[in-house]
Design a protein around this motif. Sequence first.
Motif, mmCIF file in Angstrom:
data_model
loop_
_atom_site.group_PDB
_atom_site.id
_atom_site.type_symbol
_atom_site.label_atom_id
_atom_site.label_comp_id
_atom_site.label_asym_id
_atom_site.label_seq_id
_atom_site.Cartn_x
_atom_site.Cartn_y
_atom_site.Cartn_z
ATOM 1 N N GLU A 228 0.830 -1.201 0.000
ATOM 2 C CA GLU A 228 0.000 0.000 0.000
ATOM 3 C C GLU A 228 0.869 1.258 0.000
ATOM 4 O O GLU A 228 0.588 2.226 -0.707
ATOM 5 C CB GLU A 228 -0.909 0.001 1.237
ATOM 6 C CG GLU A 228 -1.901 1.146 1.254
ATOM 7 C CD GLU A 228 -2.777 1.116 2.499
ATOM 8 O OE1 GLU A 228 -3.383 2.157 2.794
ATOM 9 O OE2 GLU A 228 -2.848 0.058 3.158
ATOM 10 N N ARG A 229 1.933 1.217 0.801
ATOM 11 C CA ARG A 229 2.913 2.308 0.823
ATOM 12 C C ARG A 229 4.302 1.677 0.738
ATOM 13 O O ARG A 229 4.994 1.533 1.737
ATOM 14 C CB ARG A 229 2.777 3.143 2.104
ATOM 15 C CG ARG A 229 1.522 4.011 2.128
ATOM 16 C CD ARG A 229 1.467 4.847 3.409
ATOM 17 N NE ARG A 229 0.344 5.764 3.384
ATOM 18 C CZ ARG A 229 -0.901 5.426 3.714
ATOM 19 N NH1 ARG A 229 -1.171 4.187 4.084
ATOM 20 N NH2 ARG A 229 -1.876 6.327 3.666
ATOM 21 N N PRO A 230 4.709 1.280 -0.451
ATOM 22 C CA PRO A 230 5.986 0.571 -0.608
ATOM 23 C C PRO A 230 7.173 1.427 -0.191
ATOM 24 O O PRO A 230 7.155 2.660 -0.309
ATOM 25 C CB PRO A 230 6.037 0.252 -2.109
ATOM 26 C CG PRO A 230 5.095 1.202 -2.752
ATOM 27 C CD PRO A 230 4.021 1.483 -1.753
ATOM 28 N N CYS A 231 8.191 0.754 0.289
ATOM 29 C CA CYS A 231 9.428 1.436 0.671
ATOM 30 C C CYS A 231 10.314 1.569 -0.559
ATOM 31 O O CYS A 231 10.593 0.585 -1.242
ATOM 32 C CB CYS A 231 10.155 0.639 1.761
ATOM 33 S SG CYS A 231 11.735 1.362 2.236
ATOM 34 N N ARG A 232 10.745 2.772 -0.836
ATOM 35 C CA ARG A 232 11.618 3.005 -1.980
ATOM 36 C C ARG A 232 13.071 3.034 -1.499
ATOM 37 O O ARG A 232 13.384 3.681 -0.494
ATOM 38 C CB ARG A 232 11.259 4.334 -2.647
ATOM 39 C CG ARG A 232 12.044 4.618 -3.913
ATOM 40 C CD ARG A 232 11.696 5.982 -4.473
ATOM 41 N NE ARG A 232 10.323 6.048 -4.966
ATOM 42 C CZ ARG A 232 9.356 6.779 -4.425
ATOM 43 N NH1 ARG A 232 9.608 7.502 -3.354
ATOM 44 N NH2 ARG A 232 8.145 6.807 -4.943
ATOM 45 N N VAL A 233 13.947 2.329 -2.196
ATOM 46 C CA VAL A 233 15.375 2.313 -1.870
ATOM 47 C C VAL A 233 16.143 3.001 -2.989
ATOM 48 O O VAL A 233 16.124 2.546 -4.133
ATOM 49 C CB VAL A 233 15.902 0.875 -1.673
ATOM 50 C CG1 VAL A 233 17.403 0.883 -1.394
ATOM 51 C CG2 VAL A 233 15.146 0.173 -0.556
ATOM 52 N N LEU A 234 16.789 4.127 -2.665
ATOM 53 C CA LEU A 234 17.628 4.833 -3.634
ATOM 54 C C LEU A 234 19.076 4.382 -3.457
ATOM 55 O O LEU A 234 19.588 4.370 -2.333
ATOM 56 C CB LEU A 234 17.569 6.345 -3.412
ATOM 57 C CG LEU A 234 16.290 7.100 -3.749
ATOM 58 C CD1 LEU A 234 16.554 8.598 -3.669
ATOM 59 C CD2 LEU A 234 15.763 6.742 -5.112
ATOM 60 N N TYR A 235 19.725 4.019 -4.543
ATOM 61 C CA TYR A 235 21.113 3.564 -4.452
ATOM 62 C C TYR A 235 21.907 4.083 -5.646
ATOM 63 O O TYR A 235 21.351 4.389 -6.701
ATOM 64 C CB TYR A 235 21.165 2.031 -4.399
ATOM 65 C CG TYR A 235 20.732 1.361 -5.667
ATOM 66 C CD1 TYR A 235 21.670 0.973 -6.626
ATOM 67 C CD2 TYR A 235 19.383 1.126 -5.937
ATOM 68 C CE1 TYR A 235 21.278 0.372 -7.814
ATOM 69 C CE2 TYR A 235 18.980 0.530 -7.116
ATOM 70 C CZ TYR A 235 19.933 0.151 -8.050
ATOM 71 O OH TYR A 235 19.539 -0.438 -9.239
#
Length: 529
Positions: A228-235
């Motif tokens: 519903e509120r996915p976690c975004r991973v910036l790399y």
Amino acid sequence: MERKVGIIGAGISGLLASKYSLSKGFTPVVFESRSTVGGVWTETLQITKLQTPKPLFQFSDFPWPSSVVDDFPSHSQVLDYIQSYARHFDLLRHIKFNSKVLSVAYDGPPEEKIQAWQLWGGDGEPFSSKGKWNLTVEDTRDNSTEVYQVDFLILCIGRFSDVPNIPEFPAGKGPETFNGKVIHAMEYAAMDFNRAAEFIKGKRTTVVGFQKHALDIAMECSTANGTERPCRVLYRTEHWNVPDYLPWGVPLAYLYLNRFAELLLHKPGEGFLLSLLATILSPLRWVFSKFVESHIKKKLSLEKFGMVPKHSFLNQINSCLVSTVPEEFYERVEKGSIQLKKTPKFSFCKEGILVDGENTPLETDLVILATGYKGDEKLKNIFVSPTFRDSIVGSPTASLPLYRTDEMKYRECIQARIPQLAVIGFSESVSNLYTSEMRCRWVAELLDGTFKPPSIKEMEKDAEKWDKYMKRYDGGKYYRRSCIAAIHIWYNDQLCKDMGWNPKRKKGFIAELFQPYGPFDYKYAHHQN
């Protein structure tokens, strides 16, 4: 005569330094800012586990209890193990808790004279009647301060705590522009588990980073908020994070942690024959690396997610950047509760994050920066002397934190131009506990007069050889990390020779060549005949 050894920090390195100082008859005085021992293991995430297999991460004379059966124990099991070690060897009575060292100042000969010395400390000795260290210590309970004086000082302050590495942004494009909340992973780890779960619940969260801490935080956010509120991973860079230490069923230790594996690499100070052998066997380095990479790619389906690194696994292990992937991490990526986004640069805007080259912002409520720590800065700032500050950190082009072209450290422990001082736990390996124990034993033997360090000129030559090695195998990108992982045995050999130990610890030629080395191989000194 009583010799006081000041030790800053009661994490793993500090406890080891205390134990081995005691074993030589010295009086350790340990200063710990927290109210308990354990260092970084006192503040972790709920899902954090040991990254190193348990057999490699243990004290040589204090094995894990039989009740701990997992190869990768939980954070609470690791902390219990460390605290049990402190109790078993009666170290707690030597520790001043809630005692934060604000600064250290050398009270001895003038700095101009120190810089002109040909030998460490002037005469190669660890103690001097003409020099002491003064430590200004704050009691964190009432903010009162007191000055303590010690004969020798060991810094065990760690490089993964206290001073967060916050990325710099152009004016008007930093966190101050963002309407949401920005914190560092250090702040998140300091929360208790219930508060942390509440803090991320219901928030669109972006985690910046792709090392162990970032992956663990992403897993906790994914658990809290689902798709519903996915976690975004910036790399910025893909890494060879391992699913296990058994590539295609072969223990990784047999590929990288035995003497045969080290024969494939050029080593600092090697002779002609070893150099020739490393050149001849160099194709095997490539084979071993590709063997491990193929396992990781297959098991984690990296090609499917576009996560295959451009560098080799050999580069990764030589940078001490090998970490384990949390279970089901890529399954959650596939289901959509974790989203991966590669970006070399980003900035903040009102709505969230703006990736370079894109016009549409990534809307988010919370940004957690898992961007590491400024360990060099923490180490540098503890010194009152500007000269010692410059000496301890080193130049921007040197890999070794305590090295620069004219002022270097020796054996990753002592700095040639700073007398009566050692640093433990700053240079990395596959198992930092194992490495710190060997270094603490080396320092204890140094304090006891078993050996003397060579001249400063010889230290310089040795440091240059190690610096050259660091540049050769880590791919250049992480060269300043000061990592001995791929030649750990060779490094320990040098320590053993200094201490008068036989560096060969196995029984028989085949075992010596092919069996992996670990902490228990160094339980006893076994002096050379």
